[in-house]
Write a protein that holds these residues in place. Structure first.
Motif, short mmCIF file in Angstrom:
data_model
loop_
_atom_site.label_atom_id
_atom_site.label_comp_id
_atom_site.label_asym_id
_atom_site.label_seq_id
_atom_site.Cartn_x
_atom_site.Cartn_y
_atom_site.Cartn_z
N SER A 45 0.70 -1.08 0.07
CA SER A 45 0.18 -0.01 0.03
C SER A 45 0.83 1.08 0.03
N PHE A 46 0.35 2.48 -0.29
CA PHE A 46 1.03 3.60 -0.53
C PHE A 46 0.59 4.92 0.11
N TYR A 47 1.54 5.51 0.86
CA TYR A 47 1.17 6.78 1.65
C TYR A 47 2.03 7.95 1.32
N LYS A 48 1.65 8.63 0.98
CA LYS A 48 2.65 10.12 0.69
C LYS A 48 3.77 9.42 0.02
N ASN A 49 5.12 9.56 0.67
CA ASN A 49 6.37 9.22 -0.31
C ASN A 49 6.69 7.96 0.52
N TYR A 50 5.84 7.08 0.95
CA TYR A 50 6.17 5.75 1.65
C TYR A 50 5.46 4.44 0.82
N VAL A 51 6.07 3.48 0.82
CA VAL A 51 5.42 2.08 0.23
C VAL A 51 5.49 1.35 1.72
N ILE A 52 4.38 0.94 2.20
CA ILE A 52 4.14 0.08 3.24
C ILE A 52 3.94 -1.45 2.63
N GLN A 53 5.00 -2.30 3.04
CA GLN A 53 4.88 -3.45 2.62
C GLN A 53 4.75 -4.68 3.65
N ASN A 96 -1.48 -10.05 -8.55
CA ASN A 96 -2.02 -8.66 -8.10
C ASN A 96 -1.13 -7.71 -9.35
N GLY A 97 -2.11 -6.72 -9.69
CA GLY A 97 -1.61 -5.67 -10.50
C GLY A 97 -2.71 -4.55 -10.56
N SER A 98 -2.13 -3.29 -11.17
CA SER A 98 -2.91 -2.23 -11.19
C SER A 98 -2.79 -1.72 -12.63
N LEU A 99 -3.52 -0.61 -12.96
CA LEU A 99 -3.65 0.17 -14.10
C LEU A 99 -2.42 0.99 -14.06
N ILE A 100 -1.62 1.32 -15.11
CA ILE A 100 -0.83 2.42 -15.47
C ILE A 100 -1.45 3.49 -16.18
N PRO A 101 -1.45 4.67 -15.58
CA PRO A 101 -2.57 5.85 -16.02
C PRO A 101 -1.87 6.45 -17.21
N ILE A 102 -1.99 5.76 -18.37
CA ILE A 102 -1.69 6.25 -19.57
C ILE A 102 -3.14 6.79 -20.36
N MET A 158 -2.20 -2.21 -18.33
CA MET A 158 -1.86 -2.75 -16.75
C MET A 158 -0.62 -3.59 -16.35
N VAL A 159 -0.23 -3.41 -15.32
CA VAL A 159 1.06 -3.98 -14.76
C VAL A 159 0.60 -5.20 -13.70
N GLN A 160 1.20 -6.40 -14.03
CA GLN A 160 0.73 -7.26 -13.17
C GLN A 160 1.80 -8.39 -12.76
N SER A 161 1.55 -8.93 -11.32
CA SER A 161 2.74 -9.92 -11.08
C SER A 161 2.24 -11.33 -11.12
N TRP A 162 3.12 -12.13 -11.60
CA TRP A 162 2.86 -13.80 -12.01
C TRP A 162 3.78 -14.45 -10.95
N TYR A 163 3.90 -14.21 -9.86
CA TYR A 163 4.74 -14.67 -9.00
C TYR A 163 6.20 -15.21 -9.54
N GLN A 164 6.76 -16.26 -9.64
CA GLN A 164 8.07 -16.44 -10.22
C GLN A 164 7.84 -16.51 -11.96
N TYR A 202 2.57 -2.63 -8.72
CA TYR A 202 1.52 -1.43 -8.84
C TYR A 202 2.47 -0.19 -9.27
N TRP A 203 1.73 0.63 -10.19
CA TRP A 203 2.23 1.70 -10.48
C TRP A 203 1.91 2.81 -9.52
N TYR A 204 2.85 3.73 -8.91
CA TYR A 204 2.43 4.75 -8.12
C TYR A 204 3.40 5.70 -8.47
N ASN A 205 2.78 7.00 -8.73
CA ASN A 205 3.48 8.22 -8.99
C ASN A 205 4.76 8.15 -9.72
N GLY A 206 4.58 7.48 -10.60
CA GLY A 206 5.73 7.40 -11.80
C GLY A 206 6.61 6.29 -11.89
#
Length: 657
Positions: free
Chosen positions: A77-85, A460-466, A472-478, A517-521
């Motif tokens: 998750s993302f908060y301001k200038n931080y990634v929470i893992q 899990n993945g998310s949209l890239i705001p083009i 979409m960027v998406q994970s596929w484990y290994q 996930y895409w977040y702020n660039g």
């Protein structure tokens, strides 16, 4: 990962920084993927695996801090200038003010699977589902089958001082929280809501009063076939509580199923036979005989010891008693009956408050939910697919005209990207969405063959705001990270990737990307064994520099992938140029290359002008584009371009970006 994987798969890997040589091309202007695929045959290794990249660059890998090494990294998750893992040992907070050099801001040790995380304002929410999580966050775990020290539900933290999170409350639920979703009700500024997806067995009422294991037809208070809705008062989050338990699965028939590949059935039978020969425990779960790990067996053996008034290690007689009763325990725990039923739980629910809808990936179905009353979501649509094994997560496109569901076959622990695996299995399913109805269009799967030692399914993945595209960027484990365009829902296409070799070349071992996930660039990936990856999208013939620059104009103060915000772009020359690049790629402007060149020249001239001269140049270009639109093969895109130019002209924006 679903409940089965969390119960029976033991993590036994150590993570260090990955500094490996790169395979595959760097950024280029080709529209064709590299051949042969550089992801095939990568060198294995936890610390020094080979890498392959196309149109995507690994900027940094940061290993986990000491207390989190060897424990599974989960969601972000993302908060301001931080990634929470999230991590099965708690969560870490990374300062990404300089994305190429993340620094550890806080490490909060609080073991519980899966520790999925999300934020809202100054609040952090963390899921707990496993039976070993303690209310006091200590490491000793919970060994008794019934204990008032156990935490299964949502932990709430105050992160006003993010360097020192404060644990302020928890909300216990009958099935724990495998995942959860922050839900914002536009009409309720005083509260935020949490949808809890619990997929574990129902707790004993002796541990949490009110929990009921029976099905709804035998007990209307059943804890099955429902989700939990928690209301969190923002002025007093310590008063958070469950306010409803909607039965969004009512009246769903058993979902169509398919069997495992014959190779997998044979392998499962061999593994079960070998486990029995060693004195291990097996039971039939999810259609096959499975080997049960210590996480599942040990608490039951400990309870048998306690029940007979004993102490110390379980005896051979205890093991024999458990073995004789184990299948019945499994059947009761997982609600197995002789007659198949519809799904009784969701894995992920993705909400899109701007359109009042949610997509629920719920066991054997993809559900469409009306969330306009956030406290009382209701099902308005459902789709099933025999090619899907375990509906895992959902993503809407920005216009709300499509929804994508993922299939996490095997709970994330299985290799489903081998050269003989079907491309429809462990994949994405894309649906168009109109008037509350979902219509199937296509599947998408990362198709680079992976080894039998690499767990690989959609995750899990998310949209890239083009602007103007569904990317979409998406994970596929290994299987790594795949970026794909699904603007044409019937023909999704991969446009970038990043992958590492197996974490272990000799045997299956946990690793790979849990979420991307895409977040702020930048793209941030939670690497299960290796820490936090930071990646950057590179210009190519499939994604232009202008499109990437336009995506970087979108800024969020916080971001949870399962709480989709509506993406908007400022009126800007770079957004206009992104649309021109897309029209060139699709040959969407009448007059072809000559007209594209002329439009670019007119944009340059307008940008260099000021005041009335700029306004007049923009309006003149808008007028000629209106004429283009009437003859264009991509009329909607031309109109979007004209709309940006009109806004620039009317607002007097500098458009300097």
């Amino acid at each position: 990962m679903k409940a089965f994987h969390a119960l029976v798969h033991v993590v036994a890997v150590v993570s260090l920084a990955a500094c490996a040589s790169s395979r595959g091309g760097s950024a280029n202007h080709s529209t064709a993927a590299p051949t042969p695929d550089p992801r095939v045959g990568l060198r294995p290794g936890l610390h020094d695996a080979g890498q392959a990249a196309w149109n995507l660059k690994l900027v940094n890998n940061t290993p986990p801090s000491e207390q989190f090494v060897g424990s599974t990294n989960s969601d972000l998750s993302f908060y301001k200038n931080y990634v929470i893992q999230g991590n099965y040992n708690g969560f870490e907070v990374w300062d990404i003010s300089t994305p190429a050099h993340p620094t550890l801001k806080a490490a909060y040790f609080c073991p519980a699977s899966q520790s999925d995380v999300s934020v809202f304002q100054n609040l952090l929410f963390v899921s707990g589902e496993g039976t070993g999580g303690r209310l006091d966050c200590s490491a000793e775990g919970v060994r008794d089958s019934v204990s008032h020290e156990r935490l299964r539900g949502i932990r709430i933290f105050d992160i006003t001082d993010i360097a020192s999170p404060k644990y302020i409350a928890n909300v216990q639920t009958c099935r724990g929280s495998h995942t959860h979703t922050v839900v914002i009700d536009p009409n309720d500024a005083a509260n935020v809501y949490i949808y809890v997806s619990g997929s574990a067995p129902v707790r004993s009422p002796s541990e949490l009063p009110g929990c009921v294991r029976q099905s709804p037809d035998s007990n209307p208070n059943s804890s099955l076939f429902r989700i939990e809705v928690i209301r969190v008062p923002l002025a007093a989050p310590q008063q958070a509580a469950i306010v409803s338990s909607p039965r969004i699965f009512d009246s769903l028939a058993p979902a169509p199923q398919h069997s495992e590949m014959q190779q997998d059935r044979d392998a499962a039978a061999r593994a079960a036979a070998e486990a029995r020969a060693r004195g291990g425990f097996t039971a039939r779960m999810f259609g096959a005989e499975r080997v049960l790990g210590n996480r599942f067996v040990t608490p039951m053996l400990d309870s048998l010891v306690k029940a007979r008034g004993g102490t110390g290690a379980p005896t051979a007689a205890d093991s024999a008693t458990l073995r004789a009763n184990l299948q019945g325990i499994i059947d009761r725990t997982f609600g197995v009956t002789r007659q198949r039923t519809g799904p009784n739980q969701c894995h992920d629910i993705t909400v899109y408050p701007a359109i009042g809808l949610a997509g629920g990936a719920c066991g054997g179905y993809g559900l469409l939910l009306d969330i306009r009353d956030a406290a009382h979501p209701r099902r308005i649509g459902a789709v099933a697919d025999s090619n899907f094994s375990y509906w895992h997560s959902a993503t809407f496109n920005n216009d709300g005209t499509k929804v994508l569901f993922t299939d996490e076959w095997g709970g994330g622990g299985q290799p489903k990207c081998r050269d003989f695996d079907k491309p429809e299995w462990g994949a994405d399913a894309i649906f168009t969405l109109a008037d509350g109805r979902m219509t199937f269009q296509s599947y998408y799967k990362m198709l680079a063959p992976q080894t039998a030692n690499e767990n690989c399914v959609a995750h899990n993945g998310s949209l890239i705001p083009i602007p103007g595209r569904d990317v979409m960027v998406q994970s596929w484990y290994q299987g790594g990270i795949s970026i794909f365009d699904w603007t044409d829902a019937a023909h999704p296409k991969e446009i970038a990737f990043f992958d590492r070799g197996p974490a272990d070349g000799a045997k299956p071992a946990d690793g790979g990307t849990w979420s991307a996930y895409w977040y702020n660039g930048h793209i941030y990936s939670s690497e299960i064994a290796r820490g936090l990856d930071v990646l950057e999208l590179a210009p190519s013939g499939l994604i232009s520099a202008n499109e990437i620059a336009a995506a970087k104009l979108v800024h969020f103060d916080y971001f949870n992938a399962q709480d989709q915000p509506r993406i908007t772009w400022p009126a800007s020359f770079v957004v206009a140029r992104a649309y021109v690049d897309q029209l060139e790629r699709s040959n969407g402007l009448p007059g072809g290359a000559a007209r594209v060149k002329a439009v670019r020249q007119e944009l340059d001239r307008a940008e260099k002008s000021q005041g009335a001269a700029r306004r007049d140049a923009l309006r003149q270009l808008t007028t000629t584009l209106a004429q283009d639109a009437s003859r264009s093969t991509d009329q909607a895109k031309v109109q979007k371009l004209a709309g940006v130019l009109t806004e620039l002209a009317n607002t007097g924006a500098t458009g300097a970006q």
